[in-house]
Design a protein around this motif. Structure first.
Motif, PDB file in Angstrom:
ATOM      1  N   ASP A   1       4.463 -61.288  56.903  1.00 13.54           N
ATOM      2  CA  ASP A   1       5.552 -62.068  57.489  1.00 13.54           C
ATOM      3  C   ASP A   1       6.565 -61.085  58.063  1.00 13.54           C
ATOM      4  O   ASP A   1       6.479 -59.881  57.822  1.00 13.54           O
ATOM      5  CB  ASP A   1       6.193 -63.020  56.477  1.00 13.54           C
ATOM      6  CG  ASP A   1       6.757 -62.297  55.257  1.00 13.54           C
ATOM      7  OD1 ASP A   1       7.645 -61.439  55.429  1.00 13.54           O
ATOM      8  OD2 ASP A   1       6.322 -62.589  54.126  1.00 13.54           O
TER       9      ASP A   1
ATOM     10  N   SER B   1       9.198 -67.310  57.706  1.00 12.88           N
ATOM     11  CA  SER B   1       8.199 -67.073  58.763  1.00 12.88           C
ATOM     12  C   SER B   1       7.246 -68.262  58.801  1.00 12.88           C
ATOM     13  O   SER B   1       6.297 -68.335  58.022  1.00 12.88           O
ATOM     14  CB  SER B   1       7.426 -65.771  58.501  1.00 12.88           C
ATOM     15  OG  SER B   1       8.296 -64.665  58.458  1.00 12.88           O
TER      16      SER B   1
ATOM     17  N   MET C   1       1.115 -67.487  58.220  1.00 17.04           N
ATOM     18  CA  MET C   1       2.052 -66.470  57.767  1.00 17.04           C
ATOM     19  C   MET C   1       2.059 -66.431  56.244  1.00 17.04           C
ATOM     20  O   MET C   1       1.963 -67.470  55.580  1.00 17.04           O
ATOM     21  CB  MET C   1       3.457 -66.786  58.266  1.00 17.04           C
ATOM     22  CG  MET C   1       3.608 -66.704  59.768  1.00 17.04           C
ATOM     23  SD  MET C   1       3.823 -65.009  60.323  1.00 17.04           S
ATOM     24  CE  MET C   1       4.511 -65.349  61.969  1.00 17.04           C
TER      25      MET C   1
END
Length: 629
Positions: free
Chosen positions: A414, A348, A370
């Motif tokens: 995430d 992510s 993230m």
């Protein structure tokens, strides 16, 4: 050396406008003119600053002094004290609940410290209605770069390398979507910006359009170049009038500067945009429903594949990205895929915008890398729970997401972690709940919402959500039965498996996660006819403790149902047959008395009418303190 000019960065996002920002601007202009300060001070109406809980607000530049909760009557004093006498006004600065002294500088306020601004890089800094402000902040430099020195394939490869995933839902890789569309032989091709933001408590996309519309235009134009499109749409719900106004103005300015339309920057590439307003149906956020809406058809989803990147609007290949995704693209092009891919986690990448709302001290719009944890967001950025109450859960991903419990407060944010916890990233709504929240009632609220918003095409979504709502309503009404929990789980999984679009496949998430993490609350409602949070009206009662009642007549006077009996010096009694359980009596009873109690799952003790009040000084009991909190 001449003194630097003072700029008043006044937030004029929707929240601050609702609080009177334009009236404040008018008074500021009058006061500045009255004192002859026009040559020294200018007012810059910006988009959303982010710290929405303090609006209307302004930041004094270059000092970065932050003023919040402004009212028109504060302005004459502020101008005189700060700008004439050089004495910043402490009472208008932000003071956290745990502090006595205010925090003068924006950079020192905890709300801003852990944020990382990529999409919101221009928030509170530029006038969104002036293209020159955007260009001064490297605006349209990325567009010039791709049109003059990169092939469409190189642009797509850069986006793939960056790891950018769609910010509007499940997180599909953006570059892959562009590549699929690019490789489709059919023409023409289209790019659509999805700003149909219908989640309760969510306002991320709206704020970006209001604060930095040119970043979306630039990102969408780059996407068009990459896939070979010559026309695009910005789909905005009609309930966003300020966003629509600013976006329309930005489109006109971009055309005027040769950044939209025919032969952009003399490169031979042509692309233009138009705004389409949606009517507010939640299902229009689903990409195939959105396409049908633009085409003038009933906004219902269709079966996929083929996906819109293959067969989209008017039957042509179409890329659909949300606002946040497109606004990220220019930064990736300017700073490079390698730079972006180092932010966030392995799977992510980059940052994510969240609207932080609910039972939280610092309400607002945040952008964080993230992988940041829920604890960091709730307690460091959000400032914790009002009244030092206990954090209970947070809903992420809107009605399609799930409720994450306090036991998972160190969960990293995430895509994979949220999915594993039973929730999802979604568009970025984050609703915080405290100990006084009933999780069964929360599940019912979200199912009520999705049931109302179902387009009705799928039997599983249409009738399944209605069946879920019926059972949840029965449980919160105190009529739950053994086997209801198991039925809810079985039906929820059936809806997920058989529904056609994302609304249906995700609508059971609030039910499944609340059962998964708060099963004991369901059991208390069903088996004990008790709501642990004391929220569900049919399972609670209000009672006045005769040992604590001071017969002050306040609750009797304020009761809208006239359900309270009593006189001066006579203990008050609530007639349970008349009580509507509105809670007014509990709210107005003076904390020093704490006589009104909220009961759940226990019989209401009898009280003899006509009892005289005993005027004895009593020490507070733990129960009294809890009721007064």
């Amino acid at each position: 050396m001449a003194a630097r000019r003072i700029e008043l960065m006044l937030c004029t996002g929707t929240g601050c406008v609702a609080g009177g920002a334009f009236r404040i601007k008018k008074v500021l202009e009058e006061e500045i003119a009255r004192h002859g300060l026009q040559s020294e001070i200018s007012i810059v109406p910006t988009g959303c600053n982010g710290f929405c809980g303090q609006g209307p607000l302004l930041v004094v530049m270059p000092e970065k002094i932050f003023y919040g909760w402004l009212k028109t009557e504060d302005i004459p004093f502020l101008v005189q004290e700060h700008f004439l006498k050089g004495r910043p006004v402490k009472k208008l600065m932000f003071t956290p609940p745990e502090r006595k002294e205010p925090i003068p500088l924006l950079s020192d306020i905890p709300f801003f410290k852990k944020q990382m601004l990529i999409v919101l890089r221009n928030k509170g800094i530029i006038d969104p209605e002036k293209i020159d402000d955007y260009i001064a902040r490297d605006g349209y430099a990325a567009l010039e770069k791709v049109l003059t020195s990169m092939t469409p394939e190189e642009v797509i490869e850069e986006i793939i390398k960056s790891g950018l995933r769609g910010r509007g839902g499940a997180g599909f890789p953006t570059g892959i979507k562009w590549k699929v569309c690019r490789n489709e032989p059919k023409t023409p091709k289209y790019v659509i910006c999805n700003c149909d933001e219908g989640d309760p408590g969510a306002y991320m996309d709206r704020s970006v359009l209001e604060s930095d519309p040119h970043s979306v235009i630039e990102g969408q134009t780059i996407a068009a170049y990459a896939i070979g499109a010559s026309h695009g749409y910005i789909y905005v719900r009609t309930e966003y009038p300020l966003a629509i106004k600013r976006m329309q103005k930005a489109i006109e300015q971009a055309r005027e500067y040769g950044l939209l339309g025919e032969n952009i920057l003399g490169t031979g590439f042509s692309f233009d945009l138009e705004i389409r307003e949606g009517s507010g149906a939640f299902v229009c956020g689903e990409e195939t429903s959105l396409i049908h809406s633009i085409e003038g058809k009933s906004p219902e989803p269709r079966q996929r594949p083929p996906f819109p990147a293959q067969v989209g609007i008017w039957g042509c290949p179409t890329v659909i990205n949300n606002v946040e995704t497109l606004a990220t693209v220019p930064v990736i092009i300017n700073r490079g895929a390698e730079w972006f891919s180092k932010i966030g986690t392995e799977t992510s990448k980059g940052t994510k915008i969240f609207s932080l709302v609910g039972k939280i001290n610092n309400t607002g719009l945040i952008e964080v890398p993230m992988g940041i944890t829920l604890r960091e967001i709730i307690y460091e950025i959000g400032g914790g729970i009002p009244g030092n109450r206990k954090f209970k859960a947070v809903q992420t991903g809107g009605p399609s997401g799930g409720c994450i419990p306090a036991s998972l407060i160190d969960l990293p944010i995430d895509y994979e972690s949220l999915t594993q916890a039973g929730s999802m990233m979604g568009s970025g709504g984050m609703i915080v709940m405290d100990e006084d929240t009933c999780m069964v009632d929360v599940a019912k609220f979200f199912i009520q919402f999705t049931n109302d918003e179902s387009c009705g095409k799928c039997t599983t979504c249409r009738d399944g959500s209605a069946a879920l709502l019926e059972v949840l309503t029965r449980i919160t009404d105190g009529e739950g039965q053994e086997g209801d929990i198991e039925f809810l789980e079985e039906l929820a999984w059936a809806i997920k498996d058989a529904s056609m679009c994302g609304l249906g496949t995700t609508l059971p998430n609030p039910v499944l996660t609340t059962i998964r993490y708060f099963r004991e609350e369901y059991e208390a409602h069903i088996r004990e006819k008790r709501c642990p949070a004391k929220v569900c009206k049919n399972l609670i009662a209000y009672w006045i403790d005769p040992q604590l009642c001071q017969a002050c007549l306040i609750c009797k006077r304020e009761c809208p149902a006239e359900a309270i009996y009593g006189e001066k010096h006579i203990v008050h009694v609530i007639d349970q047959s008349k009580c509507t359980k509105c809670g007014t009596c509990l709210e107005v009873c003076p904390p020093r008395f704490g006589a009104v109690k909220k009961l759940s799952g226990e019989p209401v003790p009898p009280v003899e009418r006509g009892m005289k009040v005993e005027r004895k000084k009593k020490t507070a009991t733990p129960l009294q303190e809890q009721s007064s909190a």
